[in-house]
Design a protein around this motif. Sequence first.
Motif, PDB file in Angstrom:
ATOM      1  N   VAL A 157       0.853  -1.058  -0.013  1.00 29.62           N
ATOM      2  CA  VAL A 157      -0.061  -0.026  -0.092  1.00 29.62           C
ATOM      3  C   VAL A 157       0.898   1.284   0.078  1.00 29.62           C
ATOM      4  N   GLU A 158       0.653   2.022  -0.985  1.00 28.64           N
ATOM      5  CA  GLU A 158       1.489   3.202  -1.028  1.00 28.64           C
ATOM      6  C   GLU A 158       0.578   4.689  -0.611  1.00 28.64           C
ATOM      7  N   ALA A 159       1.171   5.579   0.067  1.00 27.44           N
ATOM      8  CA  ALA A 159       0.570   6.668   0.715  1.00 27.44           C
ATOM      9  C   ALA A 159       0.557   7.741  -0.462  1.00 27.44           C
ATOM     10  N   LEU A 160      -0.748   8.426  -0.970  1.00 25.19           N
ATOM     11  CA  LEU A 160      -0.722   9.380  -1.916  1.00 25.19           C
ATOM     12  C   LEU A 160      -1.489  10.534  -1.242  1.00 25.19           C
ATOM     13  N   SER A 161      -0.939  11.530  -0.613  1.00 21.60           N
ATOM     14  CA  SER A 161      -1.499  12.547   0.052  1.00 21.60           C
ATOM     15  C   SER A 161      -2.583  11.891   0.857  1.00 21.60           C
ATOM     16  N   ASP A 162      -4.009  12.267   0.812  1.00 15.72           N
ATOM     17  CA  ASP A 162      -5.191  11.848   1.667  1.00 15.72           C
ATOM     18  C   ASP A 162      -5.864  10.600   0.972  1.00 15.72           C
ATOM     19  N   TYR A 163      -4.805   9.907   0.033  1.00 16.71           N
ATOM     20  CA  TYR A 163      -5.433   8.643  -0.667  1.00 16.71           C
ATOM     21  C   TYR A 163      -4.350   7.768  -0.463  1.00 16.71           C
ATOM     22  N   VAL A 164      -4.586   6.266  -0.658  1.00 15.01           N
ATOM     23  CA  VAL A 164      -3.606   5.302  -0.703  1.00 15.01           C
ATOM     24  C   VAL A 164      -3.853   4.548  -2.024  1.00 15.01           C
ATOM     25  N   ASN A 165      -2.634   4.010  -2.528  1.00 14.53           N
ATOM     26  CA  ASN A 165      -2.650   3.054  -3.708  1.00 14.53           C
ATOM     27  C   ASN A 165      -2.452   1.726  -3.136  1.00 14.53           C
ATOM     28  N   ILE A 166      -3.449   1.033  -3.258  1.00 11.06           N
ATOM     29  CA  ILE A 166      -3.719  -0.466  -2.873  1.00 11.06           C
ATOM     30  C   ILE A 166      -3.166  -1.412  -4.265  1.00 11.06           C
ATOM     31  N   VAL A 167      -2.122  -2.040  -4.096  1.00  8.16           N
ATOM     32  CA  VAL A 167      -1.605  -2.670  -5.160  1.00  8.16           C
ATOM     33  C   VAL A 167      -1.757  -4.234  -4.887  1.00  8.16           C
ATOM     34  N   THR A 168      -2.384  -4.880  -5.860  1.00  9.74           N
ATOM     35  CA  THR A 168      -2.547  -6.220  -6.203  1.00  9.74           C
ATOM     36  C   THR A 168      -1.623  -6.762  -7.342  1.00  9.74           C
ATOM     37  N   PRO A 169      -1.615  -7.912  -7.376  1.00  5.60           N
ATOM     38  CA  PRO A 169      -0.810  -8.581  -8.780  1.00  5.60           C
ATOM     39  C   PRO A 169      -1.600  -8.146 -10.132  1.00  5.60           C
ATOM     40  N   LYS A 170      -2.994  -7.895  -9.959  1.00 10.67           N
ATOM     41  CA  LYS A 170      -3.390  -7.626 -11.166  1.00 10.67           C
ATOM     42  C   LYS A 170      -4.211  -6.081 -11.363  1.00 10.67           C
ATOM     43  N   HIS A 171      -4.366  -5.710 -10.017  1.00 15.25           N
ATOM     44  CA  HIS A 171      -4.731  -4.180  -9.917  1.00 15.25           C
ATOM     45  C   HIS A 171      -4.146  -3.129  -9.198  1.00 15.25           C
ATOM     46  N   LYS A 172      -4.641  -1.730  -9.384  1.00 16.74           N
ATOM     47  CA  LYS A 172      -4.223  -0.601  -8.400  1.00 16.74           C
ATOM     48  C   LYS A 172      -5.462  -0.076  -7.935  1.00 16.74           C
ATOM     49  N   TYR A 173      -5.672   0.078  -6.693  1.00 17.80           N
ATOM     50  CA  TYR A 173      -6.928   0.964  -6.370  1.00 17.80           C
ATOM     51  C   TYR A 173      -6.491   2.137  -5.965  1.00 17.80           C
ATOM     52  N   ILE A 174      -7.150   3.139  -6.141  1.00 10.19           N
ATOM     53  CA  ILE A 174      -6.869   4.411  -5.596  1.00 10.19           C
ATOM     54  C   ILE A 174      -7.929   4.601  -4.607  1.00 10.19           C
ATOM     55  N   VAL A 175      -7.517   4.688  -3.325  1.00  6.50           N
ATOM     56  CA  VAL A 175      -8.991   4.805  -2.070  1.00  6.50           C
ATOM     57  C   VAL A 175      -8.744   5.979  -1.316  1.00  6.50           C
ATOM     58  N   TYR A 176      -9.654   6.665  -1.183  1.00  7.96           N
ATOM     59  CA  TYR A 176      -9.967   7.706  -0.233  1.00  7.96           C
ATOM     60  C   TYR A 176      -9.569   7.331   1.265  1.00  7.96           C
ATOM     61  N   THR A 177      -8.470   7.261   1.857  1.00  5.75           N
ATOM     62  CA  THR A 177      -8.163   7.057   3.137  1.00  5.75           C
ATOM     63  C   THR A 177      -6.796   7.170   3.434  1.00  5.75           C
ATOM     64  N   THR A 178      -6.371   7.115   4.579  1.00  6.10           N
ATOM     65  CA  THR A 178      -4.739   7.510   4.983  1.00  6.10           C
ATOM     66  C   THR A 178      -4.125   6.076   5.086  1.00  6.10           C
ATOM     67  N   LEU A 179      -2.827   6.091   5.002  1.00  7.57           N
ATOM     68  CA  LEU A 179      -1.914   5.093   5.212  1.00  7.57           C
ATOM     69  C   LEU A 179      -1.924   4.653   6.652  1.00  7.57           C
ATOM     70  N   LYS A 180      -2.223   5.587   7.463  1.00  9.99           N
ATOM     71  CA  LYS A 180      -2.168   5.205   9.086  1.00  9.99           C
ATOM     72  C   LYS A 180      -3.389   4.699   9.171  1.00  9.99           C
ATOM     73  N   ALA A 181      -4.661   4.989   8.686  1.00 11.14           N
ATOM     74  CA  ALA A 181      -5.925   4.183   9.020  1.00 11.14           C
ATOM     75  C   ALA A 181      -5.846   2.996   8.641  1.00 11.14           C
ATOM     76  N   LEU A 182      -5.491   2.496   7.401  1.00  7.70           N
ATOM     77  CA  LEU A 182      -5.293   1.511   6.799  1.00  7.70           C
ATOM     78  C   LEU A 182      -4.516   0.456   7.420  1.00  7.70           C
ATOM     79  N   GLU A 183      -3.251   0.895   7.888  1.00  4.01           N
ATOM     80  CA  GLU A 183      -2.126   0.169   8.643  1.00  4.01           C
ATOM     81  C   GLU A 183      -3.001  -0.310   9.950  1.00  4.01           C
TER      82      GLU A 183
END
Length: 239
Positions: A157-183
């Motif tokens: 999972v990569e932090a992008l300002s107020d979003y995160v980029n969740i990376v799987t082998p097939k997809h990338k998902y840009i989600v409105y949440t923080t890295l701290k919250a997802l951690e």
Amino acid sequence: MLTCAIIDDDEINRLTLEHYIELTPSLKLISSLADGIAGLAFFREGNRVDVLFLDIEMPHLSGMDLLRVLTDPPEVIITTSRQDFAVDAFALRVADYLMKPFDFARFTQAVERVQPRQSPKIGQATVPTVEGVGHTDLFVKVNSRMVRIKFDDVLYVEALSDYVNIVTPKHKYIVYTTLKALESRLSVFTNFIRVHRSYLLNTQHIDSIEDNTANLRGGHFVPIGKSYQESFYKSLQRI
């Protein structure tokens, strides 16, 4: 009231944005332009706005190139039909990323996200975009869809300002949440480790480690930050 401008070569989309702005008391439209060249001239003439609604794919000068040229851009809300530019856009610190066609509710949500950045006294809007569904997966809101993601499939999972980029082998998902919250949500899984101020890593997918870089399956690479290296390497001893 926030001043705003539109730069989009799609006339229908410009008219839609103009209508949405007219319906929003907190916005005042200053200019509506049909291409990036006109937009560049607008800013180089000394014009300023608080918010820019910017298309990406335009002739002669794309929205991304315009952002790279501007030395002091306003808050930018991307409006596009292409999802594959999202990672690059958030690297340029855009405020939001609207996928065409978007409705007034989604437009309003983007505007509400800009307002706290412009006026710190205004409370930050909260948007529930990560929903738990069990111990092995979760739903994330991607644009207007709720997508199920299995924890084991997440590479990092990569932090992008107020979003995160969740990376799987097939997809990338840009989600409105923080890295701290997802951690925090992933803390129950010992294989998810913070390895950098901007990265959360699933150690199950590590193929090798070289020069403080984790090489993951599928050709992905994640840097291991200096302040995280000691705890990271200690955790590997338990794998």
